[in-house]
Design an enzyme around this catalytic site. Structure first.
Site, short mmCIF file in Angstrom:
data_model
loop_
_atom_site.label_atom_id
_atom_site.label_comp_id
_atom_site.label_asym_id
_atom_site.label_seq_id
_atom_site.Cartn_x
_atom_site.Cartn_y
_atom_site.Cartn_z
N ASP A 1 0.52 -1.13 -0.09
CA ASP A 1 0.25 -0.33 -0.23
C ASP A 1 1.11 0.95 -0.01
O ASP A 1 1.49 0.94 -0.96
CB ASP A 1 -1.63 -0.21 1.12
CG ASP A 1 -2.22 0.81 1.33
OD1 ASP A 1 -3.10 0.34 0.70
OD2 ASP A 1 -1.83 2.05 1.31
N HIS B 1 -4.80 -7.61 -0.33
CA HIS B 1 -4.15 -6.29 -0.48
C HIS B 1 -3.37 -6.43 0.93
O HIS B 1 -2.53 -5.32 1.22
CB HIS B 1 -5.01 -5.73 -0.41
CG HIS B 1 -4.80 -3.68 0.06
ND1 HIS B 1 -3.62 -3.34 -1.39
CD2 HIS B 1 -4.47 -2.84 0.67
CE1 HIS B 1 -3.14 -1.97 -0.63
NE2 HIS B 1 -3.76 -1.62 0.24
N TYR C 1 -3.95 11.23 1.32
CA TYR C 1 -3.83 11.22 0.16
C TYR C 1 -3.64 12.97 -0.41
O TYR C 1 -3.20 12.50 -1.49
CB TYR C 1 -5.37 9.84 0.10
CG TYR C 1 -5.60 9.30 0.72
CD1 TYR C 1 -5.53 8.27 -1.01
CD2 TYR C 1 -5.03 8.85 1.65
CE1 TYR C 1 -5.61 6.94 -0.72
CE2 TYR C 1 -5.37 7.12 2.07
CZ TYR C 1 -5.34 6.56 0.52
OH TYR C 1 -4.73 4.83 0.95
#
Length: 499
Positions: A265, A471, A415
């Site tokens: 990630d 993930h 982000y």
């Protein structure tokens, strides 16, 4: 290749009238098959020419293996930079809790306002409210946070101030090192909505001796600034390159001249940036997530023609299954599962403020990712398949790290800081030259064929198709991840020891 067409005269002049009606049809069939063969051959030739041209262009543009990412020191503390000399003190840290903290949590849980899920909606609309009620009940009445705090503290925690903010990390040294060898230093970096706790299943597999490997590791797991118990930056602009720079400073402060790095990630990007910043310090990079950073010619061609010529691009059956049809697998699926990213990359503080006030809302927001990103088919289940791969204790421990530290807003801002600068940042266009290993888990959110990974990682030493996992592979499949990491590093260590 020559195409021969036969002219068929009118029926009145044809010396063989019985064949006059059949020949035109046969000629048309022959013409169609011949044209199809020609088109296929031409397509193959065009693909080959384009691949050669693309490879030549890539070689000419990136032939310098000495490219390094440039960065400058920052100051992320509150107010103006007033320190004349940076404090390099390292101090122990311990995760704690209190009656007041738990009473506040329980009061907020008890006052939550339930929302009914639509009939037969499972996890397609997000976290199913019917199952959320069961999770919250377990959290309120059965989950023992004090016991989990003790589990968190089983490894040594520390903090140190770098660039104005207090950085949290765990540092685990092996109890026993084989005679004549040294522990191999390794930094492992988490992502969102995970934490350093994702690696708790892997740590004993890496730091304790076993019969299957003669390698033993000294592991450092930092919390990205703004995550967990690391202080959040007080100024805008803290992106993955800043985190990479700070982690390099941490490792130098701990006395490491060279070390290995692993990430998934956001941890994939941070450790890749670390390799770009200091390629001679990172001995090897191991990642389990590697979405394309740029749309190069080889990637575009592989998408357009990989369905018809899979071997030409090295595509496996798994690659074909995960990539095609492109509109469904890459476009529709990405749109369906990336809503959170658009919010966090634009206005993270708005929704973050609500999540910071509501533990139930926070749990739903985080745990929905641990369902869908572990296996997209879990969306069809009433319980999201959460406990098929994880325990509620582990999942809620990760949620509690976010809740007790109050870091959900600052974690979401990461982000904004990365995507807000655009998708053409220098690191996105720069290859990674250090030896790299990639663990390809079949249920990863974004599938990356070997060809795509090699576009970014020019020294790809190992590409490992994994048997299972998604993930959050380090937490879901710690044994598989640890074994692949050990195998990769063992390969690099053997090469460096060769005369």
């Amino acid at each position: 290749m020559l195409v021969q067409l036969h002219y068929a005269p009118d029926a009145g002049t044809d010396p063989h009238p019985a064949r006059s009606s059949a020949e035109p049809h046969g000629a048309r069939v022959q013409l169609k098959s011949t044209v199809a063969a020609i088109c296929k051959d031409m397509m193959l030739i065009l693909v080959l020419v384009a691949l050669i041209a693309g490879g030549l262009i890539t070689f000419l543009l990136q032939r310098s293996g000495d490219q390094v990412l440039k960065t400058e020191d920052g100051w992320w503390g509150a107010g103006d930079h007033c320190e004349t000399q940076e404090d390099v003190t390292i101090w122990p840290f311990e995760v704690t809790t209190s009656d007041e903290e738990l009473e506040d949590l329980y009061r907020r849980i008890d006052q939550t306002r339930p929302v009914l899920s639509l009939e037969n909606s499972q996890f397609h609309y997000g976290f199913n409210s019917h199952y959320l009620k069961k999770v919250v009940s377990y959290w309120r009445h059965d989950f023992d946070w004090r016991r989990q705090v003790t589990r968190l503290n089983q490894y040594p925690h520390f903090k140190t101030r770098i660039e104005g903010i207090d950085l949290h990390y765990i540092h685990v040294k092996p109890k026993k090192v084989p005679e004549g060898t040294k522990a191999v230093p390794l930094i492992m970096v988490h992502g969102w909505p995970g934490s350093f706790y994702e690696f708790y299943g892997m740590i004993p597999l890496l730091t304790e001796m076993s019969d299957s490997t003669d390698l033993v590791f000294e592991v450092v797991c930092p919390s990205i600034p703004g995550y967990g118990f690391s202080e959040a930056p007080h100024k805008t602009g803290f992106d993955s390159v800043c985190a990479a720079r700070i982690f390099h400073k941490l490792m130098r402060r701990l006395g490491y001249q060279q070390f290995y790095a692993h990430g998934g990630d956001w941890g994939w990007l941070v450790t890749s940036n670390m390799a770009q910043l200091e390629p001679r310090i990172i001995k090897g990079l191991h990642v389990n997530f590697a979405p394309p950073s740029t749309l190069g010619l080889p990637l575009a061609l592989s998408l357009m023609f990989g369905w018809w010529f899979p071997r030409l691009f090295g595509f496996t059956d798994m690659d074909i299954q995960r990539l095609y049809p492109c509109m469904e697998k890459l476009v529709k699926e990405s749109v369906a599962e990336s809503g959170y990213m658009h919010i966090q990359a634009t206005k993270p503080d708005t929704v973050g403020r609500a999540l910071n006030d509501s533990p139930v809302g926070l749990a739903a927001y985080i745990l929905e990712k641990f369902s869908t990103w572990t296996c997209h088919d879990f969306r069809d289940l009433e319980d999201g398949g959460l406990t098929r791969k994880f325990t509620l204790d582990d999942l809620l421990t990760n949620v509690m790290i976010y809740w007790t530290s109050g870091c959900i807003v600052s974690s979401m801002r990461f982000y904004k800081e990365n995507f807000g600068k655009g998708l053409d940042q220098p690191h996105s266009k720069m290859p990674v030259h250090v030896p790299t290993g990639f663990a390809c888990f079949p249920n990863e959110v974004m599938h990356s064929p070997k060809l795509w990974v090699k576009q970014k990682y020019h020294n790809l030493v190992a590409f490992s198709p994994m048997a299972c996992g998604g993930h959050f592979a380090a937490m879901e499949e710690p044994q598989l991840m640890a074994e692949d990491l050990q195998k990769f590093i063992k390969t690099i260590e053997k090469k460096t020891k060769q005369p």
